[in-house]
Design a protein around this motif. Structure first.
Motif, PDB file in Angstrom:
ATOM      1  N   VAL A   1      28.162  22.930 -60.869  1.00 46.10           N
ATOM      2  CA  VAL A   1      26.567  22.806 -60.963  1.00 46.10           C
ATOM      3  C   VAL A   1      27.025  21.834 -59.644  1.00 46.10           C
ATOM      4  O   VAL A   1      26.807  21.875 -58.025  1.00 46.10           O
ATOM      5  N   PHE A   2      27.018  20.437 -59.980  1.00 43.95           N
ATOM      6  CA  PHE A   2      26.456  20.184 -58.815  1.00 43.95           C
ATOM      7  C   PHE A   2      27.590  19.194 -57.764  1.00 43.95           C
ATOM      8  O   PHE A   2      27.074  19.470 -56.853  1.00 43.95           O
ATOM      9  N   TYR A   3      29.066  19.464 -58.000  1.00 48.61           N
ATOM     10  CA  TYR A   3      30.097  19.425 -56.752  1.00 48.61           C
ATOM     11  C   TYR A   3      29.731  20.604 -55.511  1.00 48.61           C
ATOM     12  O   TYR A   3      30.049  20.527 -54.613  1.00 48.61           O
ATOM     13  N   ALA A   4      29.648  21.957 -56.509  1.00 51.40           N
ATOM     14  CA  ALA A   4      29.482  22.739 -55.615  1.00 51.40           C
ATOM     15  C   ALA A   4      28.450  22.899 -54.480  1.00 51.40           C
ATOM     16  O   ALA A   4      28.063  22.582 -53.388  1.00 51.40           O
ATOM     17  N   GLY A   5      27.300  21.790 -55.333  1.00 51.29           N
ATOM     18  CA  GLY A   5      25.511  22.181 -54.108  1.00 51.29           C
ATOM     19  C   GLY A   5      25.981  20.894 -53.137  1.00 51.29           C
ATOM     20  O   GLY A   5      25.781  21.136 -52.449  1.00 51.29           O
ATOM     21  N   ALA A   6      26.442  19.731 -53.403  1.00 51.41           N
ATOM     22  CA  ALA A   6      27.414  18.676 -52.758  1.00 51.41           C
ATOM     23  C   ALA A   6      28.275  19.698 -51.359  1.00 51.41           C
ATOM     24  O   ALA A   6      27.948  19.575 -50.357  1.00 51.41           O
ATOM     25  N   ILE A   7      29.202  20.202 -52.064  1.00 51.38           N
ATOM     26  CA  ILE A   7      29.643  21.228 -51.097  1.00 51.38           C
ATOM     27  C   ILE A   7      28.778  22.474 -50.158  1.00 51.38           C
ATOM     28  O   ILE A   7      28.987  21.800 -48.828  1.00 51.38           O
ATOM     29  N   THR A   8      28.302  22.869 -50.210  1.00 49.83           N
ATOM     30  CA  THR A   8      27.022  23.848 -50.207  1.00 49.83           C
ATOM     31  C   THR A   8      26.357  22.800 -49.286  1.00 49.83           C
ATOM     32  O   THR A   8      26.127  23.288 -47.756  1.00 49.83           O
ATOM     33  N   GLY A   9      25.983  21.685 -49.596  1.00 53.04           N
ATOM     34  CA  GLY A   9      25.056  21.247 -48.228  1.00 53.04           C
ATOM     35  C   GLY A   9      26.131  20.668 -47.862  1.00 53.04           C
ATOM     36  O   GLY A   9      25.526  20.474 -45.631  1.00 53.04           O
ATOM     37  N   THR A  10      27.384  20.410 -47.367  1.00 51.13           N
ATOM     38  CA  THR A  10      28.463  19.833 -46.388  1.00 51.13           C
ATOM     39  C   THR A  10      28.239  21.012 -45.605  1.00 51.13           C
ATOM     40  O   THR A  10      28.193  20.905 -43.694  1.00 51.13           O
ATOM     41  N   VAL A  11      28.647  22.019 -46.240  1.00 49.05           N
ATOM     42  CA  VAL A  11      28.228  23.091 -45.456  1.00 49.05           C
ATOM     43  C   VAL A  11      27.343  23.428 -44.209  1.00 49.05           C
ATOM     44  O   VAL A  11      27.831  23.631 -42.815  1.00 49.05           O
ATOM     45  N   ALA A  12      26.411  23.111 -44.592  1.00 48.16           N
ATOM     46  CA  ALA A  12      25.022  23.505 -44.108  1.00 48.16           C
ATOM     47  C   ALA A  12      24.561  22.119 -43.502  1.00 48.16           C
ATOM     48  O   ALA A  12      24.248  22.449 -42.000  1.00 48.16           O
ATOM     49  N   THR A  13      24.742  20.942 -43.243  1.00 52.55           N
ATOM     50  CA  THR A  13      24.925  19.431 -42.686  1.00 52.55           C
ATOM     51  C   THR A  13      26.327  20.245 -41.477  1.00 52.55           C
ATOM     52  O   THR A  13      25.335  20.404 -40.628  1.00 52.55           O
ATOM     53  N   VAL A  14      27.407  20.984 -41.779  1.00 52.14           N
ATOM     54  CA  VAL A  14      27.973  20.721 -40.187  1.00 52.14           C
ATOM     55  C   VAL A  14      27.153  22.437 -39.366  1.00 52.14           C
ATOM     56  O   VAL A  14      27.391  22.144 -38.432  1.00 52.14           O
ATOM     57  N   VAL A  15      27.120  23.128 -40.283  1.00 53.37           N
ATOM     58  CA  VAL A  15      26.289  24.759 -39.683  1.00 53.37           C
ATOM     59  C   VAL A  15      25.576  23.770 -38.350  1.00 53.37           C
ATOM     60  O   VAL A  15      25.460  24.115 -37.308  1.00 53.37           O
ATOM     61  N   VAL A  16      24.263  23.359 -38.935  1.00 51.25           N
ATOM     62  CA  VAL A  16      23.199  22.704 -38.498  1.00 51.25           C
ATOM     63  C   VAL A  16      23.030  22.072 -37.355  1.00 51.25           C
ATOM     64  O   VAL A  16      22.407  21.990 -36.551  1.00 51.25           O
ATOM     65  N   ILE A  17      23.934  20.712 -37.683  1.00 52.12           N
ATOM     66  CA  ILE A  17      24.213  20.089 -36.756  1.00 52.12           C
ATOM     67  C   ILE A  17      25.563  20.070 -35.433  1.00 52.12           C
ATOM     68  O   ILE A  17      25.348  20.072 -34.157  1.00 52.12           O
ATOM     69  N   SER A  18      26.131  21.407 -35.765  1.00 53.71           N
ATOM     70  CA  SER A  18      26.659  21.943 -34.991  1.00 53.71           C
ATOM     71  C   SER A  18      26.231  22.648 -33.791  1.00 53.71           C
ATOM     72  O   SER A  18      26.909  22.761 -33.019  1.00 53.71           O
ATOM     73  N   ARG A  19      25.156  23.263 -33.956  1.00 57.17           N
ATOM     74  CA  ARG A  19      24.525  24.113 -33.604  1.00 57.17           C
ATOM     75  C   ARG A  19      23.233  23.682 -32.456  1.00 57.17           C
ATOM     76  O   ARG A  19      22.661  24.077 -32.078  1.00 57.17           O
TER      77      ARG A  19
END
Lengths: 115, 267
Positions: free
Chosen positions: A96-114
């Motif tokens: 649960v927690f590490y999947a949350g962190a991985i999801t947060g990382t993906v979202a961060t990369v997407v948002v910052i890339s845009r």
């Protein structure tokens, strides 16, 4: 003698702690206080900030700081719950927690890339 | 000092002694005798209060004058042997260094060290702890066969400073009592054993780091620690076992990445 893989998660936790301690206060001061309250035209300052974030080293730095902070938080929360005695489902907690962190990382990369 | 002043001082001292003699402090002591059966109980003892008495003095007073059946361990009375560790008002303490005056006039609750099986009253069973200490190979490991005729292995003061702090441990087990992780996982090798491993790993004369690093890299070694830090907070010798564990985590992590990135490397 089976060596633990906890070292991997701990390294992300540890890197996240260092990154958060070193860079987050500066980022908060810069974006939360210096830029909003600085003298001059707001629109110009906004453009300057966009320009700064457009520079790739700043993007990478922001991604690293935010992503590692997610992993720091996830690891700490997981162990905090274990310290409080939530120990019957260790795998579920980790997922649960590490999947949350991985999801947060993906979202961060997407948002910052845009940006 | 004049004769009259001297006499006055003596009188004051005597009256102070007299007043002190009337004062008592209450100890609620954990009692348990497995041979007699039944559940553990707490027994109250009123002990004379002396400002220079430590908890161990009070326990000895009880044993000598009131209740000879009270059982507890002690030896040196000066914070060196590590035998007299007990829970004082819920915190692990060396009772030879814990003064009654820091609690007076409130009662004190004395219990055996937490997280260990109780043998009787305040005496705990610590065979498991000794096995843990032994498990990390706490001796100088050398690859070469040295002979006394080869001379001593010399160290600079800087090399000594690397590990000296960890040699100060007196094996009092207060850190195990304070550790919430040890309470959950009795298999955790714990703060003192890891500090002892670091004591040898950081010793320039030792060549057994690779062996010990494998022992420390398992889950029940450094990775059960969540850096609560209570081990260092209660350590009467300021050994800072929490720091030893963090150092061991860093080396263990480097080993993990080496194995992961270079699986063909030296095992």
């Amino acid at each position: 003698m089976k060596q633990s893989n906890e070292a991997f998660w701990w390294s992300l936790f540890s890197a996240g702690g260092v990154a958060a301690a070193l860079f987050l206060p500066a980022i908060v001061v810069l974006t939360g206080f210096v830029l909003p309250f600085a003298e001059g035209d707001t629109a110009t300052r906004h453009e300057q900030l966009r320009e700064l974030i457009g520079w790739w080293p700043v993007r990478v730095l922001l991604m690293l700081v935010i992503s590692l902070s997610f992993f720091h938080c996830a690891h700490r929360m997981r162990h905090l719950l274990m310290d409080f005695g939530v120990r019957s489902t260790p795998l579920l907690l980790a997922v649960v927690f590490y999947a949350g962190a991985i999801t947060g990382t993906v979202a961060t990369v997407v948002v910052i890339s845009r940006l | 000092m004049s004769a009259s002043n001297g006499a006055a001082a003596q009188t004051t001292e005597e009256s102070l002694e007299a007043r002190m003699a009337d004062k008592t402090i209450t100890l609620e002591v954990f009692r348990y005798d497995p041979a007699a059966g039944g559940d553990p109980t707490f027994q109250r003892y009123d002990v004379p209060y002396r400002s220079d008495w430590v908890v161990l003095d009070a326990l000895n007073w009880i044993k000598d004058t009131t209740d000879g059946s009270l059982t507890f361990r002690w030896s040196c009375r000066m914070g060196v042997c590590g035998s007299c560790g007990m829970m004082v008002n819920g915190l692990p303490k060396l009772t030879c260094s814990t003064f009654l005056k820091d609690y007076y006039p409130d009662p004190l609750r004395i219990e055996p060290l937490a997280n260990f099986p109780v043998q009787r009253d305040l005496v705990i069973e610590f065979d498991g702890f000794v096995e843990k200490l032994k498990s990390i190979k706490p001796w100088l490991i050398r690859n070469d066969q040295r002979d006394p005729a080869d001379g001593e292995l010399r160290q600079t003061p800087k090399q000594l400073a690397q590990y000296k702090q960890y040699t100060m441990c007196i094996n009092c087990m207060l850190c195990y009592s304070a550790c919430p992780e040890y309470a959950f996982i009795p298999g955790f090798i714990g703060p003192a054993a890891i500090a002892l491993a670091q004591r040898y790993n950081l010793d320039s004369r030792d060549q057994g780091q690779a062996e010990r690093r494998k022992l420390l890299g398992v889950q029940e070694a450094v990775w059960e620690c969540t850096f609560v830090g209570e081990c260092s907070a209660v350590c009467p010798k300021h050994v800072d076992p929490a720091a030893a564990i963090q150092q061991a985590k860093v080396t263990s992590t480097i080993d993990w990445y080496k194995r992961f990135l270079m699986p063909w490397g030296k095992k």
